[in-house]
Structure formats: C-alpha cells, structure tokens
Design a protein around this motif. Structure first.
Motif, PDB file in Angstrom:
ATOM      1  N   ALA A  63       0.268  -3.242 -11.288  1.00 48.47           N
ATOM      2  CA  ALA A  63       0.770  -4.390 -12.050  1.00 48.47           C
ATOM      3  C   ALA A  63       2.190  -4.754 -11.629  1.00 48.47           C
ATOM      4  O   ALA A  63       2.545  -5.937 -11.555  1.00 48.47           O
ATOM      5  CB  ALA A  63       0.727  -4.088 -13.545  1.00 48.47           C
ATOM      6  N   TRP A  64       3.024  -3.750 -11.362  1.00 49.49           N
ATOM      7  CA  TRP A  64       4.392  -4.037 -10.921  1.00 49.49           C
ATOM      8  C   TRP A  64       4.394  -4.628  -9.515  1.00 49.49           C
ATOM      9  O   TRP A  64       5.196  -5.509  -9.206  1.00 49.49           O
ATOM     10  CB  TRP A  64       5.227  -2.764 -10.948  1.00 49.49           C
ATOM     11  N   LEU A  65       3.502  -4.143  -8.666  1.00 48.42           N
ATOM     12  CA  LEU A  65       3.440  -4.650  -7.302  1.00 48.42           C
ATOM     13  C   LEU A  65       2.994  -6.117  -7.278  1.00 48.42           C
ATOM     14  O   LEU A  65       3.465  -6.906  -6.464  1.00 48.42           O
ATOM     15  CB  LEU A  65       2.488  -3.798  -6.467  1.00 48.42           C
ATOM     16  N   LEU A  66       2.081  -6.450  -8.189  1.00 48.85           N
ATOM     17  CA  LEU A  66       1.608  -7.831  -8.269  1.00 48.85           C
ATOM     18  C   LEU A  66       2.567  -8.708  -9.066  1.00 48.85           C
ATOM     19  O   LEU A  66       2.632  -9.916  -8.861  1.00 48.85           O
ATOM     20  CB  LEU A  66       0.221  -7.873  -8.927  1.00 48.85           C
ATOM     21  N   GLY A  67       3.266  -8.075 -10.016  1.00 51.83           N
ATOM     22  CA  GLY A  67       4.169  -8.821 -10.879  1.00 51.83           C
ATOM     23  C   GLY A  67       3.516  -9.348 -12.140  1.00 51.83           C
ATOM     24  O   GLY A  67       4.155 -10.037 -12.937  1.00 51.83           O
TER      25      GLY A  67
ATOM     26  N   VAL B  89       0.835  -1.204   0.000  1.00 53.04           N
ATOM     27  CA  VAL B  89       0.000   0.000   0.000  1.00 53.04           C
ATOM     28  C   VAL B  89       0.870   1.254   0.000  1.00 53.04           C
ATOM     29  O   VAL B  89       0.581   2.224  -0.713  1.00 53.04           O
ATOM     30  CB  VAL B  89      -0.951  -0.005   1.214  1.00 53.04           C
ATOM     31  N   GLU B  90       1.932   1.232   0.770  1.00 54.14           N
ATOM     32  CA  GLU B  90       2.831   2.384   0.809  1.00 54.14           C
ATOM     33  C   GLU B  90       3.457   2.639  -0.556  1.00 54.14           C
ATOM     34  O   GLU B  90       3.557   3.796  -0.995  1.00 54.14           O
ATOM     35  CB  GLU B  90       3.926   2.144   1.849  1.00 54.14           C
ATOM     36  N   ARG B  91       3.864   1.588  -1.223  1.00 50.74           N
ATOM     37  CA  ARG B  91       4.444   1.752  -2.568  1.00 50.74           C
ATOM     38  C   ARG B  91       3.397   2.259  -3.557  1.00 50.74           C
ATOM     39  O   ARG B  91       3.690   3.081  -4.428  1.00 50.74           O
ATOM     40  CB  ARG B  91       5.038   0.423  -3.036  1.00 50.74           C
ATOM     41  N   ARG B  92       2.158   1.785  -3.413  1.00 50.85           N
ATOM     42  CA  ARG B  92       1.086   2.261  -4.282  1.00 50.85           C
ATOM     43  C   ARG B  92       0.780   3.728  -4.005  1.00 50.85           C
ATOM     44  O   ARG B  92       0.474   4.491  -4.939  1.00 50.85           O
ATOM     45  CB  ARG B  92      -0.170   1.405  -4.091  1.00 50.85           C
ATOM     46  N   GLU B  93       0.839   4.141  -2.746  1.00 57.32           N
ATOM     47  CA  GLU B  93       0.622   5.552  -2.400  1.00 57.32           C
ATOM     48  C   GLU B  93       1.600   6.453  -3.133  1.00 57.32           C
ATOM     49  O   GLU B  93       1.273   7.589  -3.489  1.00 57.32           O
ATOM     50  CB  GLU B  93       0.783   5.752  -0.897  1.00 57.32           C
TER      51      GLU B  93
END
Length: 295
Positions: free
Chosen positions: A74-78, A64-68
């Motif tokens: 898509a990168w967070l999920l891979g 969540v912090e990275r998404r903020e």
C-alpha cells in the motif's frame, strides 16, 4: 525483456521473502508492475508478451526490492482500496484492512438509509471507516477523530479527493476535545488493541506501521475499556457503540459492555470466521421507557 518474464522473476524473488498465510507474491508483483507501467492488472494479462525496459523496468525493480525488504504494498502504491474507495495512505496511519470492512458493514446496518443521523469514528487514521460510512449514508453527518495531526490532514485530503462532503475530521485524543454536549447515534472505533509483547508486531506490514495505532496497555485492553466507559456520555438513547478488537478479546469486551450498562451486546465474525467486532446499544432514557410503558 517481456513483461510476463519479468513478472515471473519478481514473483520468485518475493516468494523467497514471503511468510505466513497472508503472503501474496503473485498479487504483489502484479500490483507493482501495473503501478510501474501506469496500467491495470487486467492489461497485464492481455499484453504480457510486450517488452518492458528503461525507466519503467528500473521503477519496477526498485519497487520489488523495497517489497523484498518488507515495505507494505500500500505504501509503495500510495493507496489502498477500502469498501470500494481508493484511499491515499501514509506511514502515519494504519493501512486499511479487509477485516475492518466488517465493522463498516455492521455499522451501516444500524444507520438508517432513509433518515439522517450523526456518527463518530474514533482513531480515524486515513479516514477509511468515516469516509465509507459517509459515502454510503449521504444523509448522515460523520465525524472522524484522531490524535495524530498528519492523520487528520491525510483523511481530509481523502475526503476532498473523493468529494465526500458530509464528513469532517478533527484532532483529538479520543473524546477529549469534543464538546461535552455532543451526541451521536453511532460511535465506531478500530482502536489500538495489541499487547506490546505480541509476536505479530514483528511480522508482515505491521512492522512498519505506527505503534501508537496498534499497541494498548493492559494486554491491549486499555483503550477498548476507555471507549466503552466514555462513549456512554456521547451516545443518544438507543445509540450504538461498535468496536473492532483482537480475535481473542471478544469475551472480555462483551463482559465490559454488559457491566457498563449496554444492551443487545454481541460479537460479529471477520472474514476468517474469528471474533472481531463487538457492539452494544445504549438503553433508552428512563423517561422514554416510562412514556412507552404508559402508552
């Protein structure tokens, strides 16, 4: 803390940083939670009252912090789903988008479902377009081309993971490394088409994606015009060229296709009703025209 409570807090956090019509804080939070737990989004609806703690909670909060900070989901999920296929993604390529599925749909309408053929995808990136075409038309052979070595490696890995064997990926600057005698019944491309001064380059996921896959010279038209000109030498008679472009580029792309000698030129709308895909058919060879006239 309960999963549904943690989700509500995450949605509020993401909503504060979201902007534009494409902002989806609820969906983003759910996808990140499902990923952190190794579960499906459907599971979250059923078991929202369960507790989340320890490593799973820490992993979710990190996502969540990275998404903020704007990092693409898509990168967070891979991975990203595209035309029913789950594709690995990376910072070396564009993230496949739903509007590009319109390009695939239009291409499939021009690919025989009962006979084989050859299709070329220029600027293949993760391999999304090429893999979708190859999966839907197993009798065709599809070639994906990209100038970025890491993109080719990613596309090949996606093909192997999906067990799609009627596709190959080669490194090339558009047509430059192709055999001059190669011919294709269909050529498709989602090339760079954004003006370097376009304000959208500073918004959303685009901020993180490679500029080389987004920006083209001459107000975004340079690569589109190059493809229109050069594809003529690689199309079979009655072969099709389909190009994705910006929603304000339909008219100049159509004009360029007509000027280059393509026939049946037209433009298709994307999911938002905007001009997005322009296409043209290379005419039948003169000898074939004469043959048809004499029959």
């Amino acid at each position: 803390m309960r999963i549904d409570q943690v989700l509500s807090e995450a949605v509020a956090r993401l909503a504060r940083h979201a902007s534009g019509e494409a902002a989806t804080p609820h969906l983003d939070a759910q996808l990140l939670m499902a990923h952190a737990l190794g579960r499906s989004r459907t599971w979250l609806y059923t078991w929202g009252d369960r507790e989340i703690e320890g490593a799973e909670l820490e992993r979710f909060n990190d996502l969540v912090e990275r998404r903020e900070k704007g990092e693409p989901v898509a990168w967070l999920l891979g991975y990203r789903e595209f035309f029913g296929l789950r594709l690995a993604v990376s910072p070396h390529t564009l993230i496949p988008r739903p509007d590009t599925e319109t390009l695939v749909e239009q291409a499939l309408q021009r690919m025989s479902a009962t006979g084989g053929g050859r299709a070329l995808d220029l600027g293949t990136g993760s391999g999304a377009i090429a893999l979708a075409l190859a999966f839907e038309r197993p009798d065709w052979h599809v070639t994906g081309i990209d100038i970025v070595p890491e993109a080719i490696m990613l596309a090949r890995r996606n093909a192997e993971t999906l067990d799609i064997t009627n596709v190959c990926f080669e490194e090339s600057d558009f047509f430059s490394a192709l055999d001059p005698s190669a011919r294709f019944e269909l050529i498709v491309s989602n090339p760079p088409y954004i003006d370097k001064l376009d304000e959208h380059l500073g918004q959303g996921d685009v901020r993180f994606e490679p500029r080389s896959a987004l920006v083209a010279k001459d107000h975004g038209m340079a690569d589109l015009l190059h493809l229109i000109d050069t594809a003529r030498a690689f199309l079979t008679p009655e072969g099709w060229l389909l190009l994705e472009h910006g929603f304000q580029q339909g008219e100049p792309v159509r004009a360029a296709l007509v000027d280059a000698g393509y026939q049946r030129v037209g433009t298709c709308l994307d999911l938002g009703g905007r001009e997005r895909i322009s296409l043209g058919q290379w005419p039948m060879a003169s000898s074939e025209l004469l043959k048809g006239a004499g029959s």
